[in-house]
Design a protein around this motif. Structure first.
Motif, mmCIF file in Angstrom:
data_model
loop_
_atom_site.group_PDB
_atom_site.id
_atom_site.type_symbol
_atom_site.label_atom_id
_atom_site.label_comp_id
_atom_site.label_asym_id
_atom_site.label_seq_id
_atom_site.Cartn_x
_atom_site.Cartn_y
_atom_site.Cartn_z
ATOM 1 N N TYR A 40 14.880 25.405 82.108
ATOM 2 C CA TYR A 40 15.229 26.622 81.389
ATOM 3 C C TYR A 40 16.396 26.315 80.441
ATOM 4 O O TYR A 40 17.298 25.536 80.784
ATOM 5 N N LEU A 41 16.389 26.952 79.274
ATOM 6 C CA LEU A 41 17.514 26.856 78.347
ATOM 7 C C LEU A 41 17.966 28.262 77.986
ATOM 8 O O LEU A 41 17.144 29.087 77.572
ATOM 9 N N SER A 43 20.951 30.374 75.776
ATOM 10 C CA SER A 43 22.027 30.276 74.798
ATOM 11 C C SER A 43 22.447 31.675 74.379
ATOM 12 O O SER A 43 21.615 32.592 74.334
ATOM 13 N N VAL A 49 16.902 23.450 69.358
ATOM 14 C CA VAL A 49 17.349 22.490 70.358
ATOM 15 C C VAL A 49 16.333 21.360 70.499
ATOM 16 O O VAL A 49 15.120 21.600 70.539
ATOM 17 N N VAL A 51 15.166 18.472 73.148
ATOM 18 C CA VAL A 51 15.250 18.117 74.564
ATOM 19 C C VAL A 51 14.480 16.818 74.769
ATOM 20 O O VAL A 51 13.254 16.786 74.647
ATOM 21 N N THR A 83 15.663 28.468 70.987
ATOM 22 C CA THR A 83 16.002 29.352 72.096
ATOM 23 C C THR A 83 16.164 30.778 71.572
ATOM 24 O O THR A 83 16.462 31.003 70.401
ATOM 25 N N TYR A 100 9.830 28.254 80.018
ATOM 26 C CA TYR A 100 10.519 27.019 80.384
ATOM 27 C C TYR A 100 9.695 25.827 79.946
ATOM 28 O O TYR A 100 8.519 25.956 79.569
ATOM 29 N N ILE A 201 20.114 16.328 75.372
ATOM 30 C CA ILE A 201 19.896 17.621 74.720
ATOM 31 C C ILE A 201 20.873 17.782 73.573
ATOM 32 O O ILE A 201 22.072 17.535 73.720
ATOM 33 N N PRO A 205 24.676 20.999 75.655
ATOM 34 C CA PRO A 205 24.935 22.232 76.410
ATOM 35 C C PRO A 205 26.363 22.260 76.960
ATOM 36 O O PRO A 205 26.994 21.219 77.152
ATOM 37 N N VAL A 208 25.017 21.813 82.472
ATOM 38 C CA VAL A 208 23.669 21.415 82.871
ATOM 39 C C VAL A 208 23.610 21.425 84.397
ATOM 40 O O VAL A 208 24.462 20.821 85.060
ATOM 41 N N VAL A 259 21.728 24.922 80.665
ATOM 42 C CA VAL A 259 20.440 24.324 80.994
ATOM 43 C C VAL A 259 20.305 24.311 82.515
ATOM 44 O O VAL A 259 21.240 23.930 83.230
#
Length: 269
Positions: A40-41, A43, A49, A51, A83, A100, A201, A205, A208, A259
């Motif tokens: 999952y992200l 923001s 983003v 990944v 996101t 996700y 990433i 982030p 994490v 994250v």
């Protein structure tokens, strides 16, 4: 599936015959599958983003979603997503909206020793390898299968998983748990897991959280070998926070780019 000398036995219809004679010894090896790691992200504002996931040679990707190109013999991929503040991700290549990112991996057969007499090499304590993963009386807890769901809900909450993630985690693994009388489980230190399945990433982030569980079934007649693990099941579940190395307070801070990943592996050794 088994390996005899240099011969791999598997349920592959393309393999028709084996040179096995009366008196030969066949050693079986059940290959662990790391199942449903999902990412999952979150923001505080909509952002693009990248990944990137990179696996060690003992692993190769078996399933991913959304589907993107897999590189380096199945050990690397990159998702590019946007996101949204509600947690939805838009994958740029397909245009799919998803909750996700999903991946699974299997152990690479070539990483197993060819000789049945081969012995595994000692590894540092803080190392995670999908082929040699194990649980023992000192690093795990053992509980009756009927108590596993409640124990996991408490543990995952302490580790920073939100309600939907905890529910998905438990219901995904529950059918596998219910095949056994007792369950031994532990959570992998995040730093060790990162070395086996590296996440890169961008932008970086703020926090994490990667939670990976190992578990195995324990027959009632083997409980005597797990006396310490049974006592550890009575400890406050907060001790897993230090074991895994996460920051649940920051993981729940909606002002941060966060994250969260969870997954697990059933081991058989």
């Amino acid at each position: 599936m088994a390996r005899f000398g240099a011969i791999l036995l598997q349920n592959d219809r393309s393999i028709r015959s084996y040179d096995i004679r009366n008196g030969d010894t066949i050693r079986l090896k059940v290959i662990p599958l790391t199942k449903k790691p999902i990412i999952y992200l979150y923001s505080p504002s909509d952002i693009d983003v990248s990944v990137k996931l990179s696996l060690i040679p003992e692993w190769s990707l078996s399933v991913i979603y959304p589907v993107v190109a897999i590189e380096d013999l199945g050990q690397r991929l990159e998702w590019n997503v946007r996101t949204h503040q509600d947690g939805i991700l838009t994958e740029h290549n397909s245009g799919l909206d998803v909750s996700y990112l999903f991946w699974e991996a299997k152990a690479n057969l070539d990483a197993f020793p060819l000789s049945p007499a081969s012995k595994p090499q000692p590894v540092p304590v803080d190392t995670f390898n999908p082929i040699t993963s194990s649980l023992d009386d000192m690093d795990s807890i053992v509980i009756p299968v009927g108590k596993v769901a409640a124990y996991l809900d408490q543990s995952l909450k302490a580790l920073g998983l939100h309600t939907e993630a905890r529910t998905s985690f438990i219901t995904y693994w529950l059918p596998s748990f219910l095949k056994h009388e007792y369950i031994a489980l532990r959570f992998v230190p995040q730093a060790a897991y990162e070395r086996a399945a590296s996440l890169s990433i961008s932008p970086q982030p703020d926090v994490v959280t990667r939670v990976s569980m190992l578990f195995k079934g324990i027959p009632k007649e083997h409980l005597a070998n797990w006396s310490n693990a049974q006592m550890q099941a009575d400890r406050n579940v907060g001790w897993w926070v230090d074991v895994v190395g996460v920051d649940p307070v920051r993981a729940s801070d909606a002002t941060l780019f966060r994250v969260l990943e969870w997954g697990g592996t059933e081991v058989f050794n």
